[in-house]
Design a protein around this motif. Structure first.
Motif, PDB file in Angstrom:
ATOM      1  N   ILE A  22     -24.921  32.943 -21.297  1.00 27.60           N
ATOM      2  CA  ILE A  22     -23.630  33.592 -21.143  1.00 27.60           C
ATOM      3  C   ILE A  22     -22.630  32.780 -21.957  1.00 27.60           C
ATOM      4  CG2 ILE A  22     -21.789  34.203 -19.518  1.00 27.60           C
ATOM      5  CD1 ILE A  22     -23.951  34.071 -17.290  1.00 27.60           C
ATOM      6  N   ALA A  23     -21.792  33.453 -22.757  1.00 23.72           N
ATOM      7  CA  ALA A  23     -20.740  32.767 -23.503  1.00 23.72           C
ATOM      8  C   ALA A  23     -19.636  32.390 -22.517  1.00 23.72           C
ATOM      9  CB  ALA A  23     -20.200  33.662 -24.596  1.00 23.72           C
ATOM     10  N   VAL A  24     -19.226  31.116 -22.557  1.00 18.25           N
ATOM     11  CA  VAL A  24     -18.266  30.599 -21.583  1.00 18.25           C
ATOM     12  C   VAL A  24     -17.269  29.675 -22.273  1.00 18.25           C
ATOM     13  CG1 VAL A  24     -18.035  29.112 -19.543  1.00 18.25           C
ATOM     14  CG2 VAL A  24     -19.956  30.673 -19.703  1.00 18.25           C
ATOM     15  N   ILE A  25     -16.029  29.713 -21.798  1.00 17.42           N
ATOM     16  CA  ILE A  25     -15.054  28.690 -22.162  1.00 17.42           C
ATOM     17  C   ILE A  25     -14.773  27.898 -20.899  1.00 17.42           C
ATOM     18  CG2 ILE A  25     -12.685  28.212 -22.852  1.00 17.42           C
ATOM     19  CD1 ILE A  25     -12.855  30.604 -24.709  1.00 17.42           C
ATOM     20  N   LYS A  26     -15.098  26.614 -20.948  1.00 18.73           N
ATOM     21  CA  LYS A  26     -14.830  25.737 -19.811  1.00 18.73           C
ATOM     22  C   LYS A  26     -13.442  25.149 -20.009  1.00 18.73           C
ATOM     23  CE  LYS A  26     -18.963  24.339 -17.847  1.00 18.73           C
ATOM     24  NZ  LYS A  26     -19.374  23.256 -17.040  1.00 18.73           N
ATOM     25  N   SER A  27     -12.598  25.321 -18.995  1.00 26.00           N
ATOM     26  CA  SER A  27     -11.223  24.847 -19.062  1.00 26.00           C
ATOM     27  C   SER A  27     -10.975  23.853 -17.936  1.00 26.00           C
ATOM     28  CB  SER A  27     -10.269  26.033 -18.952  1.00 26.00           C
ATOM     29  OG  SER A  27      -8.936  25.608 -19.038  1.00 26.00           O
ATOM     30  N   SER A  28     -10.464  22.690 -18.279  1.00 28.62           N
ATOM     31  CA  SER A  28     -10.148  21.670 -17.280  1.00 28.62           C
ATOM     32  C   SER A  28      -8.845  22.027 -16.577  1.00 28.62           C
ATOM     33  CB  SER A  28     -10.006  20.308 -17.947  1.00 28.62           C
ATOM     34  OG  SER A  28      -9.460  19.377 -17.040  1.00 28.62           O
ATOM     35  N   ILE A  29      -8.868  22.037 -15.251  1.00 28.38           N
ATOM     36  CA  ILE A  29      -7.642  22.319 -14.522  1.00 28.38           C
ATOM     37  C   ILE A  29      -6.698  21.112 -14.548  1.00 28.38           C
ATOM     38  CG2 ILE A  29      -8.579  24.122 -13.039  1.00 28.38           C
ATOM     39  CD1 ILE A  29      -8.882  22.043 -10.825  1.00 28.38           C
ATOM     40  N   ASP A  68     -17.745  40.190 -27.708  1.00 25.89           N
ATOM     41  CA  ASP A  68     -16.622  41.058 -27.319  1.00 25.89           C
ATOM     42  C   ASP A  68     -15.704  40.362 -26.334  1.00 25.89           C
ATOM     43  OD1 ASP A  68     -17.547  43.197 -28.899  1.00 25.89           O
ATOM     44  OD2 ASP A  68     -18.849  43.897 -27.277  1.00 25.89           O
ATOM     45  N   SER A  69     -16.271  39.496 -25.508  1.00 23.92           N
ATOM     46  CA  SER A  69     -15.485  38.770 -24.515  1.00 23.92           C
ATOM     47  C   SER A  69     -16.168  37.453 -24.188  1.00 23.92           C
ATOM     48  CB  SER A  69     -15.314  39.605 -23.241  1.00 23.92           C
ATOM     49  OG  SER A  69     -16.564  39.819 -22.633  1.00 23.92           O
ATOM     50  N   VAL A  70     -15.384  36.555 -23.593  1.00 23.66           N
ATOM     51  CA  VAL A  70     -15.897  35.258 -23.188  1.00 23.66           C
ATOM     52  C   VAL A  70     -15.333  34.962 -21.800  1.00 23.66           C
ATOM     53  CG1 VAL A  70     -16.003  32.793 -23.692  1.00 23.66           C
ATOM     54  CG2 VAL A  70     -15.936  34.418 -25.567  1.00 23.66           C
ATOM     55  N   LYS A  71     -16.211  34.583 -20.899  1.00 25.63           N
ATOM     56  CA  LYS A  71     -15.815  34.226 -19.537  1.00 25.63           C
ATOM     57  C   LYS A  71     -15.198  32.828 -19.540  1.00 25.63           C
ATOM     58  CE  LYS A  71     -17.946  33.444 -15.049  1.00 25.63           C
ATOM     59  NZ  LYS A  71     -19.200  33.395 -14.311  1.00 25.63           N
ATOM     60  N   THR A  72     -14.122  32.640 -18.766  1.00 31.69           N
ATOM     61  CA  THR A  72     -13.510  31.321 -18.623  1.00 31.69           C
ATOM     62  C   THR A  72     -13.848  30.766 -17.245  1.00 31.69           C
ATOM     63  OG1 THR A  72     -11.669  31.905 -20.070  1.00 31.69           O
ATOM     64  CG2 THR A  72     -11.351  30.012 -18.619  1.00 31.69           C
ATOM     65  N   GLU A  73     -14.310  29.525 -17.240  1.00 35.37           N
ATOM     66  CA  GLU A  73     -14.623  28.827 -15.976  1.00 35.37           C
ATOM     67  C   GLU A  73     -13.744  27.593 -15.871  1.00 35.37           C
ATOM     68  OE1 GLU A  73     -18.781  27.933 -15.867  1.00 35.37           O
ATOM     69  OE2 GLU A  73     -19.321  30.008 -15.470  1.00 35.37           O
ATOM     70  N   TYR A  74     -13.304  27.290 -14.644  1.00 35.44           N
ATOM     71  CA  TYR A  74     -12.451  26.133 -14.399  1.00 35.44           C
ATOM     72  C   TYR A  74     -13.183  25.082 -13.605  1.00 35.44           C
ATOM     73  CZ  TYR A  74      -8.822  29.261 -15.971  1.00 35.44           C
ATOM     74  OH  TYR A  74      -8.071  30.125 -16.733  1.00 35.44           O
TER      75      TYR A  74
END
Length: 74
Positions: A22-29, A68-74
């Protein structure tokens, strides 16, 4: 779509398999730092592809890997 030599090497060295990843962008909170990559559907292992510092870089990641889209996870 035109890819630079670096982008072509990126796709060759870190391929994306939508059947297994799965394409993901990991974002630090805490810091807001963002990293784009691929998360394994079976074991959750994350493979880092590139640092995301702007919306343009996020769109470029999507274009490089034809997403087409990328899921963002925190």
């Amino acid at each position: 779509m035109h890819l630079s030599k670096f982008e072509k090497k990126l796709v060759e060295s870190i391929p994306f398999d939508p059947e297994k990843q799965i394409a993901v962008i990991k974002s630090s909170i805490c810091t807001g730092e963002k990293v784009a990559g691929f998360k394994n559907k079976d074991d959750g292992h994350f493979t880092e592809v590139m640092l995301i510092r702007s919306l343009e870089e996020e769109f470029r990641f999507m274009k490089i890997y034809n997403l087409d889209s990328v899921k963002t996870e925190y």
